[in-house]
Design a protein around this motif. Sequence first.
Motif, short mmCIF file in Angstrom:
data_model
loop_
_atom_site.label_atom_id
_atom_site.label_comp_id
_atom_site.label_asym_id
_atom_site.label_seq_id
_atom_site.Cartn_x
_atom_site.Cartn_y
_atom_site.Cartn_z
N PHE A 181 -0.82 -1.02 -7.68
CA PHE A 181 0.36 -1.40 -8.44
C PHE A 181 1.53 -1.49 -7.47
N ARG A 182 2.26 -2.61 -7.54
CA ARG A 182 3.43 -2.81 -6.68
C ARG A 182 4.65 -3.07 -7.55
N VAL A 183 5.78 -2.59 -7.11
CA VAL A 183 6.99 -2.73 -7.91
C VAL A 183 8.21 -2.71 -7.00
N ALA A 184 9.28 -3.38 -7.43
CA ALA A 184 10.55 -3.36 -6.70
C ALA A 184 11.70 -3.60 -7.67
N ASN A 185 12.83 -2.96 -7.38
CA ASN A 185 14.06 -3.11 -8.15
C ASN A 185 13.89 -2.68 -9.60
#
Length: 417
Positions: free
Chosen positions: A5-9
């Motif tokens: 799982f990748r996430v930003a902001n």
Amino acid sequence: MLLRFRVANVRSLRDEQELSFVVPPGQESDAARELRLSDGKSLQVYPLLGVFGANASGKSNVVIALKKMREAVLDSYAQWTSYQGIPREEFALDPKSVSESTFYEVDVVLDDGVRWTYGFELGSSRVESEWLHAYPKGRRQVWLDRDATRDNVFEFPGDRLQDRALLVRTTRPNALLLSRAAADNHPQLTKIHDWFTQNLWDISPETERSQREQFTADQLLDANTRGRVEELLRVADLGIQGAEVERRPGMSPRVRLLHESNSGEPVAFDWQRESFGTRSWFALIGPLLLALDRGAVLLIDELDASLHPRFAAEVVRLFQAPWVNTKGAQLVFTSHDPSLLKTPRGGRPLEPGQIWLTEKDGSGATELYPLSDVDPGPEEDLSDSYLAGAFGAVPRVTQGQIGRRVLTALAGEAERS
């Protein structure tokens, strides 16, 4: 199964962060399971990950971000209307974050062994990009490539996707194409959408407890699950020998737990007499068993918030044990309880690759990293080293510092008065 799982902001997760269930190449694991892929290769995948960190370090935001990605997939077509904009929670400590997109991406493997990568970027009023890739034979197939800055926003390389013209014509700029496709039960995309609805669940031990108590009570009424519920009540060392459950038409079942007594005969307690910890554990048993039976990904924020450390450790054991977790269920939990980092006899219930740490930098942004990156020694006491700050992710407070600050504040107030 969930691979990454990748996430930003999103909240304190300003820069791109990754949470991975995959054992890195070259590392060995006794806890990981072998996952066979459709191309004949295999991956070593952990059944659970624990996210540890100080209060306000952002560990809960990792789970919240996964939940928000799920909400976007489920709600964007039906509930995001043009005049409301897109619901986001950007990094609040940098004004520039409002104008930057929010990023989500997951790697999953479905029941047929095919790996899929699905992700999107959200702006304040439109979906900036969306993509879907498949790896049926090990090589990437691009099924969807959406970019709001292009004249031709939607591209479908290889023309693999059915009903492309209809999807393009009926997908709003502020809705995900995946959500739109699932609304019409699209023959190819619905299975990707279903992974979010059927395989990604979240619970908090301190919320919705009454509903989960009723769900566990219903499982006591089911002959197929009653024995396992009672066994989990006994194994937690609560002095419980079993349970009485009574059907009540139009009402939730009445449950009375049977406690050991000096006379040797079990004593049934009214439900309101049970301790908070016992009721919290009872409420958690039903969702745990359902996740194990269906091979789902379960998200538990603050696992230790209302549970005794023994109960929390039992949850870990359930997902780690291959003879119990036979369907490939996975668990992501957050905690700041160091007792989960070692057993009473000094062993390690979690491998370093299963322990993820959160720490905020000077700007208030969260960094997420696995303990394996720190490379602890094979005989190192992970609990002691964690508390000593050797791995980071603990409060920067020296002994007596809080008390001294309180006394200083009181002295200042006295002078001002």
